[in-house]
Design an enzyme around this catalytic site. Structure first.
Site, PDB file in Angstrom:
ATOM      1  N   HIS A 106       0.856  -1.188   0.000  1.00  0.00           N
ATOM      2  CA  HIS A 106       0.000   0.000   0.000  1.00  0.00           C
ATOM      3  C   HIS A 106       0.887   1.231   0.000  1.00  0.00           C
ATOM      4  CE1 HIS A 106      -3.201   2.750   1.137  1.00  0.00           C
ATOM      5  NE2 HIS A 106      -4.029   1.801   0.741  1.00  0.00           N
ATOM      6  N   ASP A 164      -7.873  -5.704   0.310  1.00  0.00           N
ATOM      7  CA  ASP A 164      -8.312  -6.545  -0.806  1.00  0.00           C
ATOM      8  C   ASP A 164      -7.889  -7.995  -0.690  1.00  0.00           C
ATOM      9  OD1 ASP A 164      -9.654  -4.582  -2.191  1.00  0.00           O
ATOM     10  OD2 ASP A 164      -7.807  -3.791  -3.036  1.00  0.00           O
TER      11      ASP A 164
HETATM   12  N1  ACO Z   1       3.954  -7.448  -4.734  1.00  0.00           N
HETATM   13  C1  ACO Z   1       5.288  -7.473  -4.909  1.00  0.00           C
HETATM   14  N2  ACO Z   1       6.092  -6.406  -4.749  1.00  0.00           N
HETATM   15  C2  ACO Z   1       5.489  -5.267  -4.399  1.00  0.00           C
HETATM   16  C3  ACO Z   1       4.089  -5.167  -4.205  1.00  0.00           C
HETATM   17  C4  ACO Z   1       3.326  -6.318  -4.381  1.00  0.00           C
HETATM   18  N3  ACO Z   1       2.009  -6.299  -4.216  1.00  0.00           N
HETATM   19  N4  ACO Z   1       3.789  -3.892  -3.877  1.00  0.00           N
HETATM   20  C5  ACO Z   1       4.942  -3.214  -3.856  1.00  0.00           C
HETATM   21  N5  ACO Z   1       5.970  -4.055  -4.165  1.00  0.00           N
HETATM   22  C6  ACO Z   1       7.401  -3.707  -4.173  1.00  0.00           C
HETATM   23  C7  ACO Z   1       7.765  -2.879  -5.393  1.00  0.00           C
HETATM   24  O1  ACO Z   1       8.169  -3.690  -6.477  1.00  0.00           O
HETATM   25  C8  ACO Z   1       8.890  -2.039  -4.846  1.00  0.00           C
HETATM   26  O2  ACO Z   1      10.056  -2.824  -4.809  1.00  0.00           O
HETATM   27  P1  ACO Z   1      11.508  -2.144  -5.127  1.00  0.00           P
HETATM   28  O3  ACO Z   1      11.678  -1.059  -4.119  1.00  0.00           O
HETATM   29  O4  ACO Z   1      12.472  -3.257  -5.001  1.00  0.00           O
HETATM   30  O5  ACO Z   1      11.394  -1.625  -6.548  1.00  0.00           O
HETATM   31  C9  ACO Z   1       8.489  -1.786  -3.394  1.00  0.00           C
HETATM   32  O6  ACO Z   1       7.653  -2.904  -3.027  1.00  0.00           O
HETATM   33  C10 ACO Z   1       7.711  -0.485  -3.172  1.00  0.00           C
HETATM   34  O7  ACO Z   1       6.555  -0.522  -3.986  1.00  0.00           O
HETATM   35  P2  ACO Z   1       5.989   0.708  -4.812  1.00  0.00           P
HETATM   36  O8  ACO Z   1       5.425   0.200  -6.093  1.00  0.00           O
HETATM   37  O9  ACO Z   1       7.012   1.803  -4.873  1.00  0.00           O
HETATM   38  O10 ACO Z   1       4.827   1.173  -3.859  1.00  0.00           O
HETATM   39  P3  ACO Z   1       3.638   2.119  -4.259  1.00  0.00           P
HETATM   40  O11 ACO Z   1       3.298   2.863  -3.042  1.00  0.00           O
HETATM   41  O12 ACO Z   1       3.932   2.893  -5.494  1.00  0.00           O
HETATM   42  O13 ACO Z   1       2.493   1.065  -4.641  1.00  0.00           O
HETATM   43  C11 ACO Z   1       0.581  -0.297  -4.571  1.00  0.00           C
HETATM   44  C12 ACO Z   1       1.428   0.739  -3.819  1.00  0.00           C
HETATM   45  C13 ACO Z   1       0.189   0.245  -5.942  1.00  0.00           C
HETATM   46  C14 ACO Z   1      -0.691  -0.559  -3.765  1.00  0.00           C
HETATM   47  C15 ACO Z   1       1.411  -1.595  -4.712  1.00  0.00           C
HETATM   48  O14 ACO Z   1       1.770  -2.079  -3.446  1.00  0.00           O
HETATM   49  C16 ACO Z   1       0.660  -2.674  -5.510  1.00  0.00           C
HETATM   50  O15 ACO Z   1       0.647  -2.643  -6.743  1.00  0.00           O
HETATM   51  N6  ACO Z   1       0.022  -3.666  -4.783  1.00  0.00           N
HETATM   52  C17 ACO Z   1      -0.725  -4.708  -5.445  1.00  0.00           C
HETATM   53  C18 ACO Z   1      -2.090  -4.188  -5.873  1.00  0.00           C
HETATM   54  C19 ACO Z   1      -3.035  -4.001  -4.697  1.00  0.00           C
HETATM   55  O16 ACO Z   1      -3.212  -4.874  -3.864  1.00  0.00           O
HETATM   56  N7  ACO Z   1      -3.685  -2.836  -4.687  1.00  0.00           N
HETATM   57  C20 ACO Z   1      -4.681  -2.508  -3.696  1.00  0.00           C
HETATM   58  C21 ACO Z   1      -4.263  -1.336  -2.883  1.00  0.00           C
HETATM   59  S1  ACO Z   1      -5.435  -1.047  -1.608  1.00  0.00           S
HETATM   60  C22 ACO Z   1      -6.720  -0.306  -2.392  1.00  0.00           C
HETATM   61  O17 ACO Z   1      -6.652   0.343  -3.404  1.00  0.00           O
HETATM   62  C23 ACO Z   1      -7.987  -0.543  -1.743  1.00  0.00           C
END
Ligand code: ACO
Length: 426
Positions: free
Chosen positions: A303, A361
């Site tokens: 998140h 989720d």
């Molecule tokens: N699975 C694997 N790796 C992940 C995930 C994940 N779900 N989420 C983040 N990471 C990793 C990224 O690859 C990144 O790694 P790095 O630093 O080595 O490059 C690190 O964790 C930080 O992630 P970011 O993408 O920079 O985090 P951001 O805040 O931009 O993204 C998000 C947040 C979009 C929710 C992301 O965690 C994601 O895509 N999760 C999966 C989708 C999801 O469950 N969304 C629901 C969110 S809750 C809602 O909307 C109700």
């Protein structure tokens, strides 16, 4: 902390005020930076930028805290009802008993939609995604209510808010019924908000829907968990659309479009698909390796704000167990996969180091499926519940005296000015 921050560039110093909210990090007010230093700030994705002042919802992502108007989400989920939370978000305080009675009556008596509106659904292909239907249908509401288009009139704003909260279940249930090829079911005023919605979804002319208090309570709690979440992508979309003074129904349609994406509200659908694809517990190590190899994401994890357990995920997990028990699906293999996958991820350094925890989720798809909804309806339910948050935030924005049309700047990296070349000379 100091009351001002100094910004220095090219020998020029600009003193910027530091603002403090009730809680959360201090905020450097950069509004006069461009005028005084002739520079913009650059923050795609709003990693460090507060886009507005708000009194509605507070999140402390490191501590896993979510408060609506100061009340913890856990307490609201346990002790309140969705309609009471709607009142709280819209008005700022919990209602007294007479206030709630009036509010509940207002919502209940706005649940019907214009008969002409039903024809709108018929224009969609029968296999259209219900979120596509929602985006179109909710936008179309703006063509039906000409008596409440003056966004500067508080009474008209409130009637729009009531209409949207009231009509969203009716529209969502119609989107569902349409995709199933079943006749639309009309709302009933003697039923609660959640009961009414479940009945409009699951009742058919040949067999009425039988109320089940455990499932109705679960539906209501799921609505509470999704009611608001401060300045997320869809809420910011609603605020930005509304900042031009646009029609409120059209603004909510914009929010629905934003919510649809798999990184936002579409994640619960993607998460259930992911768990179904994994299928059995023995496939988890291979799947987790694929995440670590960055071939795909672990949906339902991570998140932007929470770097700890999403408190909504805790309530959702509990609700999931209650619902699965009630429908006799405690041994659902997908639940076993989810629980094991959560355990594995929470003890794996890849996820621990990145502070990736389950979000709301992770368990919501399994729960909604057990309630009888197909995956394509999951984001629709999210949109239904989030509508109140969007409207409360939209209303707060309109009522904010410092509100301006949203107009971000950019860093231009395209071609410099050049002369047009006629086609025969290119
Ligand atoms: N699975 C694997 N790796 C992940 C995930 C994940 N779900 N989420 C983040 N990471 C990793 C990224 O690859 C990144 O790694 P790095 O630093 O080595 O490059 C690190 O964790 C930080 O992630 P970011 O993408 O920079 O985090 P951001 O805040 O931009 O993204 C998000 C947040 C979009 C929710 C992301 O965690 C994601 O895509 N999760 C999966 C989708 C999801 O469950 N969304 C629901 C969110 S809750 C809602 O909307 C109700």
């Amino acid at each position: 902390m100091a009351n001002t921050a100094k910004f220095e560039i090219d020998g020029k110093t600009v003193e910027l005020p530091v603002l403090r909210g009730t809680d959360g990090p201090a905020v450097v007010d950069i509004r006069k930076l461009y005028a005084e230093a002739d520079v913009f700030t650059y923050d795609p994705g709003f990693m460090s930028t507060a886009s507005c002042e708000s009194k509605i919802t507070f999140i402390d992502g490191d501590a896993g805290i979510l408060l609506h108007r100061g009340y913890p989400i856990m307490e609201l989920a346990e002790k309140s009802s969705f309609l009471e939370v709607c009142y709280l978000l819209l008005h700022g305080e919990l209602p007294t008993a007479p206030e709630f009675e009036v509010f509940e009556h207002n919502i209940t008596y706005h649940t019907m939609i214009h008969e002409q509106f039903d024809r709108f659904f018929m224009g969609f292909r029968r296999d259209a995604h219900p979120m596509a239907i929602m985006t179109g249908a909710v936008g179309a509401l703006s063509a039906f209510y000409h008596d409440s288009t003056n966004v500067n009139d508080p009474a008209q704003r409130m009637i729009s808010a009531h209409r949207m909260i009231a009509k969203m279940p009716t529209i969502a249930a119609r989107a569902f019924k349409y995709s199933r090829g079943q006749p639309f079911v009309f709302p009933r005023n003697e039923l609660s908000y959640a009961e009414n919605f479940l009945r409009m979804c699951f009742s058919v002319p040949a067999e009425d829907w039988v109320p089940n208090p455990v499932l109705t309570k679960a539906m209501d709690r799921i609505f509470i968990l999704h009611a608001d979440h401060e300045q997320n992508a869809s809420t910011s979309t609603v605020r930005l659309a509304g900042s031009s003074g646009a029609n409120p129904f059209a603004c909510i349609a914009a929010g629905i479009a934003s919510l649809w994406g798999p990184k936002h509200g579409g994640a619960n659908e993607e998460c259930l698909n992911m768990l179904t694809d994994i299928g059995t517990v023995d496939k988890i190590p291979e799947f987790v390796q694929g995440v670590k190899d960055r071939r795909y994401l672990l949906m339902g994890f991570g998140h932007r704000v929470y770097k700890n357990y999403d408190p909504r995920a805790t309530v959702m997990q509990q609700t999931c167990h209650e619902v699965l028990k009630e429908v006799g699906a405690e041994n659902d293999p997908i639940l076993q996969v989810a629980m094991e996958l959560e355990k594995v991820a929470l003890s794996d350094p890849y996820f621990v180091e990145r502070k990736l925890y389950p979000n709301v989720d992770f368990y919501s798809g399994i729960t909604l499926r057990a309630l009888g909804f197909p995956p394509e309806m999951f984001t629709v339910l999210f949109a239904l519940a989030r509508t109140v948050g969007w409207i409360a935030q939209w209303k707060e924005m309109i009522e904010d005296p410092s509100q301006k049309i949203g107009r971000p700047r950019q860093i231009y990296t395209g071609a410099p000015a050049r002369s047009f070349v006629p086609v025969d000379k290119r």
